[in-house]
Design a protein around this motif. Structure first.
Motif, PDB file in Angstrom:
ATOM      1  N   TRP A  98       0.991  -1.635  -0.046  1.00 57.35           N
ATOM      2  CA  TRP A  98      -0.265  -0.127   0.185  1.00 57.35           C
ATOM      3  C   TRP A  98       1.049   1.553   0.380  1.00 57.35           C
ATOM      4  CZ3 TRP A  98      -4.777   0.505  -1.270  1.00 57.35           C
ATOM      5  CH2 TRP A  98      -5.336  -0.161  -1.594  1.00 57.35           C
ATOM      6  N   ASN A  99       1.918   0.891   0.494  1.00 62.16           N
ATOM      7  CA  ASN A  99       3.228   2.371   0.235  1.00 62.16           C
ATOM      8  C   ASN A  99       3.014   2.569  -1.021  1.00 62.16           C
ATOM      9  OD1 ASN A  99       4.603   4.361   1.897  1.00 62.16           O
ATOM     10  ND2 ASN A  99       6.846   2.970   0.609  1.00 62.16           N
ATOM     11  N   ALA A 100       3.718   1.556  -1.693  1.00 59.73           N
ATOM     12  CA  ALA A 100       3.993   1.667  -3.185  1.00 59.73           C
ATOM     13  C   ALA A 100       2.396   1.859  -4.222  1.00 59.73           C
ATOM     14  CB  ALA A 100       4.827   0.361  -3.716  1.00 59.73           C
ATOM     15  N   VAL A 101       1.859   1.963  -3.658  1.00 60.92           N
ATOM     16  CA  VAL A 101       0.477   2.365  -3.984  1.00 60.92           C
ATOM     17  C   VAL A 101       0.212   4.079  -3.629  1.00 60.92           C
ATOM     18  CG1 VAL A 101      -2.228   2.452  -4.113  1.00 60.92           C
ATOM     19  CG2 VAL A 101      -1.046   0.747  -4.204  1.00 60.92           C
ATOM     20  N   ARG A 102       0.359   4.278  -2.981  1.00 54.87           N
ATOM     21  CA  ARG A 102       0.321   6.055  -2.455  1.00 54.87           C
ATOM     22  C   ARG A 102       1.672   6.175  -3.155  1.00 54.87           C
ATOM     23  NH1 ARG A 102       1.029   6.048   3.672  1.00 54.87           N
ATOM     24  NH2 ARG A 102       2.376   5.105   4.359  1.00 54.87           N
ATOM     25  N   MET A 103       2.707   5.672  -3.085  1.00 56.06           N
ATOM     26  CA  MET A 103       3.845   6.689  -3.690  1.00 56.06           C
ATOM     27  C   MET A 103       3.490   7.437  -5.270  1.00 56.06           C
ATOM     28  SD  MET A 103       8.144   5.412  -3.949  1.00 56.06           S
ATOM     29  CE  MET A 103       7.070   4.068  -5.275  1.00 56.06           C
ATOM     30  N   ALA A 104       3.199   5.512  -5.897  1.00 55.27           N
ATOM     31  CA  ALA A 104       2.906   6.074  -7.440  1.00 55.27           C
ATOM     32  C   ALA A 104       1.464   7.323  -7.405  1.00 55.27           C
ATOM     33  CB  ALA A 104       2.067   4.269  -7.776  1.00 55.27           C
ATOM     34  N   PHE A 105       0.315   6.998  -7.105  1.00 60.10           N
ATOM     35  CA  PHE A 105      -0.480   7.927  -6.740  1.00 60.10           C
ATOM     36  C   PHE A 105      -0.134   9.125  -6.747  1.00 60.10           C
ATOM     37  CE2 PHE A 105      -3.529   4.075  -7.305  1.00 60.10           C
ATOM     38  CZ  PHE A 105      -3.805   4.220  -8.398  1.00 60.10           C
ATOM     39  N   GLY A 106       0.582   9.776  -5.149  1.00 61.34           N
ATOM     40  CA  GLY A 106       1.275  10.771  -5.337  1.00 61.34           C
ATOM     41  C   GLY A 106       1.907  11.086  -6.202  1.00 61.34           C
ATOM     42  N   THR A 107       3.191  10.551  -6.819  1.00 60.67           N
ATOM     43  CA  THR A 107       3.905  11.326  -8.060  1.00 60.67           C
ATOM     44  C   THR A 107       3.151  11.903  -8.955  1.00 60.67           C
ATOM     45  OG1 THR A 107       5.559   9.763  -7.022  1.00 60.67           O
ATOM     46  CG2 THR A 107       5.496  10.722  -9.409  1.00 60.67           C
TER      47      THR A 107
END
Length: 163
Positions: free
Chosen positions: A141-150
Motif C-alpha cells: 500500500w505504500n507503493a500504491v500511495r507513492m505511485a498515485f502521489g507521484t
C-alpha cells in the motif's frame, strides 16, 4: 495570485509527501527488512511513533498538502479554462483517493496494530507472525500511495504549473 500560490503549495506538498513515501519504499523499509523480527517491529514502532506524536514538520507538510489540494480546485474555478480545470480536479482526486484514502484506511490501521504489539512478550514465531501480518501489506500500500502521489505531482499538477 492566490490561486497560483495555492497551486504551487499543492504541487510542492504532493511532491514532499510522495518523496517521503519514496524514502520509506527505497530506504527505510528495505533497511528494516534486514533486521530480525523483534528488531524490525521495535524499529518500526519507534519510527512511526515520531509521526504519531505529530512531528511538526511532517504534520505541516502532510496536512498542508491536503488543504492545498482541496483549495486549489475551488480557487481555480474562475482561473482555469475547462480542460485545465478538469485536469486540476483529476489531480486532486488522484492525490486524495490514491494517497490519503489508503493512508487512512490501510497504513494507519496497520501502524496502529504494530504499535499495539508488545515486542518483549513475543516468542520467535509470534514475532514472525506479527511482522508477516504487517510488512507485506504495508509495503504494497505504500507503493500504491507513492505511485498515485507521484502521478498527481508530476503528471498533473506540474503540467498545470508549466502551462
Amino acid at each position: 495570485m492566490l490561486f497560483a500560490s495555492v497551486l504551487v503549495a499543492a504541487a510542492l506538498g504532493c511532491a514532499l509527501v510522495s518523496g517521503f513515501l519514496l524514502g520509506f519504499a527505497v530506504v527505510v523499509m528495505p533497511g528494516l527488512s534486514t533486521m530480525d523480527d523483534h528488531a524490525f517491529i521495535r524499529a518500526f514502532q519507534v519510527t512511526d511513533r515520531v509521526i504519531q506524536n505529530r512531528q511538526p514538520v511532517f504534520t505541516l507538510v502532510w496536512v498542508g498538502s491536503v488543504l492545498a489540494v482541496l483549495a486549489a480546485p475551488v480557487l481555480g474555478l474562475g482561473e482555469l479554462d475547462g480542460g485545465r480545470g478538469v485536469l486540476l480536479v483529476v489531480a486532486a482526486l488522484v492525490y486524495l483517493l490514491g494517497v490519503q484514502v489508503p493512508t487512512a484506511a490501510v497504513n494507519i490501521s496497520l501502524n496502529n496494530a504494530i504499535q499495539a504489539v508488545d515486542v518483549d512478550t513475543l516468542n520467535a514465531s509470534q514475532a514472525w507472525a506479527a511482522r508477516e501480518q504487517f510488512e507485506p501489506r504495508w509495503n504494497r500500500w505504500n507503493a500504491v500511495r507513492m505511485a498515485f502521489g507521484t502521478l498527481a505531482t508530476l503528471g498533473l499538477l506540474v503540467v498545470l504549473l508549466w502551462r
